[in-house]
Scaffold this active site. Sequence first.
Site, PDB file in Angstrom:
ATOM      1  N   ALA A   1       0.862  -1.189   0.000  1.00 43.73           N
ATOM      2  CA  ALA A   1       0.000   0.000   0.000  1.00 43.73           C
ATOM      3  C   ALA A   1       0.891   1.228   0.000  1.00 43.73           C
ATOM      4  O   ALA A   1       2.017   1.194   0.510  1.00 43.73           O
ATOM      5  CB  ALA A   1      -0.882  -0.013   1.240  1.00 43.73           C
TER       6      ALA A   1
ATOM      7  N   GLY B   1       0.692  -5.126   0.658  1.00 37.92           N
ATOM      8  CA  GLY B   1      -0.312  -5.253  -0.402  1.00 37.92           C
ATOM      9  C   GLY B   1       0.214  -5.983  -1.629  1.00 37.92           C
ATOM     10  O   GLY B   1      -0.560  -6.584  -2.381  1.00 37.92           O
TER      11      GLY B   1
HETATM   12  N1  COA Z   1       4.612   3.233  -0.385  1.00 39.14           N
HETATM   13  C1  COA Z   1       5.078   4.262  -1.113  1.00 39.14           C
HETATM   14  N2  COA Z   1       6.321   4.319  -1.616  1.00 39.14           N
HETATM   15  C2  COA Z   1       7.130   3.280  -1.358  1.00 39.14           C
HETATM   16  C3  COA Z   1       6.710   2.188  -0.595  1.00 39.14           C
HETATM   17  C4  COA Z   1       5.380   2.177  -0.117  1.00 39.14           C
HETATM   18  N3  COA Z   1       4.895   1.134   0.547  1.00 39.14           N
HETATM   19  N4  COA Z   1       7.732   1.328  -0.495  1.00 39.14           N
HETATM   20  C5  COA Z   1       8.745   1.846  -1.190  1.00 39.14           C
HETATM   21  N5  COA Z   1       8.390   3.027  -1.705  1.00 39.14           N
HETATM   22  C6  COA Z   1       9.193   3.880  -2.601  1.00 39.14           C
HETATM   23  C7  COA Z   1      10.193   4.758  -1.899  1.00 39.14           C
HETATM   24  O1  COA Z   1       9.602   5.970  -1.511  1.00 39.14           O
HETATM   25  C8  COA Z   1      11.246   4.955  -2.975  1.00 39.14           C
HETATM   26  O2  COA Z   1      10.760   5.938  -3.866  1.00 39.14           O
HETATM   27  P1  COA Z   1      11.759   6.843  -4.757  1.00 39.14           P
HETATM   28  O3  COA Z   1      12.511   5.891  -5.636  1.00 39.14           O
HETATM   29  O4  COA Z   1      10.840   7.730  -5.482  1.00 39.14           O
HETATM   30  O5  COA Z   1      12.654   7.534  -3.772  1.00 39.14           O
HETATM   31  C9  COA Z   1      11.239   3.630  -3.713  1.00 39.14           C
HETATM   32  O6  COA Z   1       9.988   3.017  -3.384  1.00 39.14           O
HETATM   33  C10 COA Z   1      12.335   2.691  -3.320  1.00 39.14           C
HETATM   34  O7  COA Z   1      12.292   2.549  -1.899  1.00 39.14           O
HETATM   35  P2  COA Z   1      13.604   2.657  -0.996  1.00 39.14           P
HETATM   36  O8  COA Z   1      13.150   2.502   0.406  1.00 39.14           O
HETATM   37  O9  COA Z   1      14.365   3.877  -1.352  1.00 39.14           O
HETATM   38  O10 COA Z   1      14.424   1.421  -1.563  1.00 39.14           O
HETATM   39  P3  COA Z   1      15.041   0.190  -0.801  1.00 39.14           P
HETATM   40  O11 COA Z   1      15.528  -0.723  -1.870  1.00 39.14           O
HETATM   41  O12 COA Z   1      15.989   0.652   0.237  1.00 39.14           O
HETATM   42  O13 COA Z   1      13.823  -0.521  -0.051  1.00 39.14           O
HETATM   43  C11 COA Z   1      11.656  -1.535   0.220  1.00 39.14           C
HETATM   44  C12 COA Z   1      12.739  -1.039  -0.780  1.00 39.14           C
HETATM   45  C13 COA Z   1      10.431  -1.903  -0.581  1.00 39.14           C
HETATM   46  C14 COA Z   1      12.193  -2.758   0.986  1.00 39.14           C
HETATM   47  C15 COA Z   1      11.360  -0.430   1.266  1.00 39.14           C
HETATM   48  O14 COA Z   1      11.058   0.762   0.562  1.00 39.14           O
HETATM   49  C16 COA Z   1      10.208  -0.756   2.149  1.00 39.14           C
HETATM   50  O15 COA Z   1      10.390  -1.447   3.132  1.00 39.14           O
HETATM   51  N6  COA Z   1       9.017  -0.251   1.829  1.00 39.14           N
HETATM   52  C17 COA Z   1       7.845  -0.426   2.655  1.00 39.14           C
HETATM   53  C18 COA Z   1       7.188  -1.747   2.378  1.00 39.14           C
HETATM   54  C19 COA Z   1       5.967  -1.895   3.237  1.00 39.14           C
HETATM   55  O16 COA Z   1       5.979  -1.701   4.431  1.00 39.14           O
HETATM   56  N7  COA Z   1       4.854  -2.256   2.589  1.00 39.14           N
HETATM   57  C20 COA Z   1       3.620  -2.430   3.292  1.00 39.14           C
HETATM   58  C21 COA Z   1       2.882  -1.166   3.358  1.00 39.14           C
HETATM   59  S1  COA Z   1       1.438  -1.319   4.350  1.00 39.14           S
END
Ligand code: COA
Length: 723
Positions: free
Chosen positions: A68, A116
Site C-alpha cells: 500500500a 499489499g
Molecule cells: N509506499 C510508497 N512508496 C514506497 C513504498 C510504499 N509502501 N515502499 C517503497 N516506496 C518507494 C520509496 O519511496 C522509494 O521511492 P523513490 O525511488 O521515489 O525515492 C522507492 O519506493 C524505493 O524505496 P527505498 O526505500 O528507497 O528502496 P530500498 O531498496 O531501500 O527498499 C523496500 C525497498 C520496498 C524494501 C522499502 O522501501 C520498504 O520497506 N518499503 C515499505 C514496504 C511496506 O511496508 N509495505 C507495506 C505497506 S502497508
Amino acid sequence: MIYQGERLTAKLLDDNIVELCFNAPGSVNALNLATLNEYKQAIAAIAANDDAQGVIVTSAKSTFIVGADITEFTELFKTPDEQISGVFKSSSDIFDAFEDLQIPTVAAINGFALGGGCETALVCDYRVADTTARIGLPEVKLGLMPGFGGTVRLPRIIGVDNALEWMTTGKPHKAEDALAYRAIDAVVAPENLRQAALSMVKDAISGQLDWQARKAEKMQPVTLSETEHLMSFSTAKAMVAASAGKHYPAPMAMVELLEKSVKLPRTEAMLLENSAFGVLAKTDACTAQVGLFLADQVVKGKAKKAAKSATTTINRAAVIGAGIMGGGIAYQSAYTNTPILMKDINTDALKLGLDTASDILSKQVDKGRLQASKMAKVLNNITPTLDYQGLADVDIVVEAVVENPKVKAAVLKEVEQSVSESCILTSNTSTISIDELAKNLQNPERFCGMHFFNPVHKMPLVEVIRGEHTSDETVAAVVAYASKMGKSAIVVNDCPGFYVNRILFPYLAALSQLLVDGADFVAVDKVMEKQFGWPMGPAYLLDVVGLDTAVHGSGVMADGFPTRMAKLAKDPVELLYRHNKLGQKNGSGFYDYDKDKRGRMVKVASKESIELLSQVCSDAVPFNQQEIIARLMIPMVNETIRCLEEGIVDTAAEADMACIYGLGFPPFRGGPMRYLETLGLDNFIEQADKYAHLGEMYQVTDGLRNMANTGKSYFDTDVKAAK
Ligand code: COA
C-alpha cells in the site's frame, strides 16, 4: 487490450490468457487509491471478457509491488477508525473480486512483494517467484496489520502458526524460504519467470492443476481442532507478549484477530480484519512508526540527491587514528568496498585497529553470515601505515584521533600538507567545533565533521557537520561516502554538541538535577526503560558512555550555552567521576559491573556510589512516573525545537530520525518531535510551564507558543522560516 490504465494494463495474450501487468509511473509499484481503482476496473474487464481463460499477474518494474502507498496513510489515518475501516473494506472487496474470478490465476513475483504486494499474490490461485523475490507482510513495522485480506488468506495458505510468525515479525522471506513455507509454488531464474507463470496457468486451464480446490481452500475456515486452536493461540500470545511488549499493540492485535477469524469463512473474517485495521491505524504507535518510514524516506531522498550532485567520488579513503573508532571506520569503509589507509603513530595502535575490524568479521564468519573469502577481501582493503606517504592518493581523510581540540587541530593541519588538492578532510569529533578546527586549515571549504557513533558497524547514523566555510560540494561528497558505507547521513550545522549531543546533554543534565532533588537513579532508569521505552535509562547510559566522556561533554555544552546548560555546583556525575567511577570501562559508575557464569555483563546499583551521591543529593523523595518522564524529556524536546529554529537540523523528520538512529529513541514514540506532537503542543507547553522555575532548559520558546497558537504541525512547516 482488455484494460488500459495509467498504472496497470490487462492484455489478452495468445491462448486467451490475460496478462495483468502493474507498471506505475515512478520507481516502484505501490498500491495507492488510484491504482486500486484501476485494479478494480481491470478485474471487471477481465470478468466481462468471455475469451479470457486464465490470468497471470506481472510487474514491468524490477520489483513486483511494494505494498500500500504509505504516503497516503497520514491523511487517511486522521479520519475516524470506522472511516478507515470503510476505505479498507472497499479495497479488500477489490481483492476478493479478483479471487472470485472464475478462471485460474497465477502471480509472477520478481523482487519485493511486500504488504499489499504480497496480498496481490495471495489472491491468486498459484504463485511463482524468481530468485530475486522477497515476500512478506511487514505492516507490523508500521504498527499495522495487513489490510487487503492478508490476515485471512495467509493462514489458509501456510497454516496458522506460520502465518502468525510472518505477520508478527514482518520479516521478508527469500523465494526459497517462501517455497519451504508453501507460500509460493515454484522458484525459477529471473529470465524464466513469465514463461513459468504462463505454463502454470496453462496447466490449470487444462485441468492438470486443481485450481478450483485452491480457491475453495481460501474461502473456508481453517481446519483446526479445538485443542490445536488453543495451543496455537496460547503459544503465540505468550511469544508476542515476551517479544513485542505493551508499547507495540499491533502483534497482539493480529493474534487476537486470527484467534476469531480463522474459525470463520472468508467474508466474515474479512470484516473483522477491516475493523481491526481501523483500530490499529489510530494508535499512537502506528502514527509514530508510519512517521518514521516517511522520515526515513526524507533522509534517504536527501542522500540520493547528494550522491547525484557530488562531483568528487570517493574511491580511496584514509582514517587517522586507529583506536576503537578509527578501527570501526576502517572496517566499515573496507566492508563497503572503499579501500582505506589506516594511519597511526605506533604499531600497537594499528594492531588494535586491525583487531577491531577482524573481530567484527570473525564473529560474522562464525555465525555463518560471511564467507571467509569475503573476510580476507575486507581485511585486504585496509592498509595500515605509520606515515603520511600514501595520503596523496586518497579522496577523503577521516581524522579520528583523541578528542582534544589542540591535538585534532595539529593533526588536521599536518594531514592537509600531505593530501592532494581535491582531497576532502573530515573530523570524527563528537564535541569540538568544526569552525574552530577549520581555523588552522588552508582550505576550510573542503573540511567538515563526520560524527560516527560507537560501535561504528552497528550504529546507523553519521552526523555530517557543515562548518561556516564548508562547501556544498564537500557536504555532498561526504554524504555520498557515508551512504556508500551503509549509513544514514544527516547534515547538521555546527554548534556545541552538533545536533545529537546537543539534545542529549540537557536530558542528562535533567537527570543530575533530579538526583540532586532526591530521586533514586535505579527508579529513574526503570521508568525511562519500562515506561518510556529507552533501551537504557539515563544513569545506565552514562555508565556506558563513560562518566569521564560525559563530564568532558557537559563542560563543552556549559561553555557553549552558559545560561541554559551551566554545570550544577554539586553535580552528581562530576562527583562520581572525581572518585574514579568511570562507568562500565572501569567496572563501576552508578552501577557496579561484573560478569556472570556465562560471561555476560551484570550490573547492580553501586553501594559506594549511592553513599557518595548522598553528599550532594537530598534525602530520598518519591517522584512519580509522570514527573520523572516530564523532568527528563522536556529539556530534550525543548532543545530539539531550538535546533530546528536555529536551523542546526533542517526538518522535524531529520531531527527524529537522527535521534532514533543515534540515540535509540523508542521507535514507537517516533522521535522527540513526534513525541511532542503526540502529547499535543498545548499540553506540552502546559507541562513545561509547570517546571519553568527549574531553569531555562524547561522554558519553551516563543516559536513553540506560536506554533501551538496557529495549530501548525512541525512536520509540514519549515520551522526556521516560520519562526
Ligand atoms: N509506499 C510508497 N512508496 C514506497 C513504498 C510504499 N509502501 N515502499 C517503497 N516506496 C518507494 C520509496 O519511496 C522509494 O521511492 P523513490 O525511488 O521515489 O525515492 C522507492 O519506493 C524505493 O524505496 P527505498 O526505500 O528507497 O528502496 P530500498 O531498496 O531501500 O527498499 C523496500 C525497498 C520496498 C524494501 C522499502 O522501501 C520498504 O520497506 N518499503 C515499505 C514496504 C511496506 O511496508 N509495505 C507495506 C505497506 S502497508
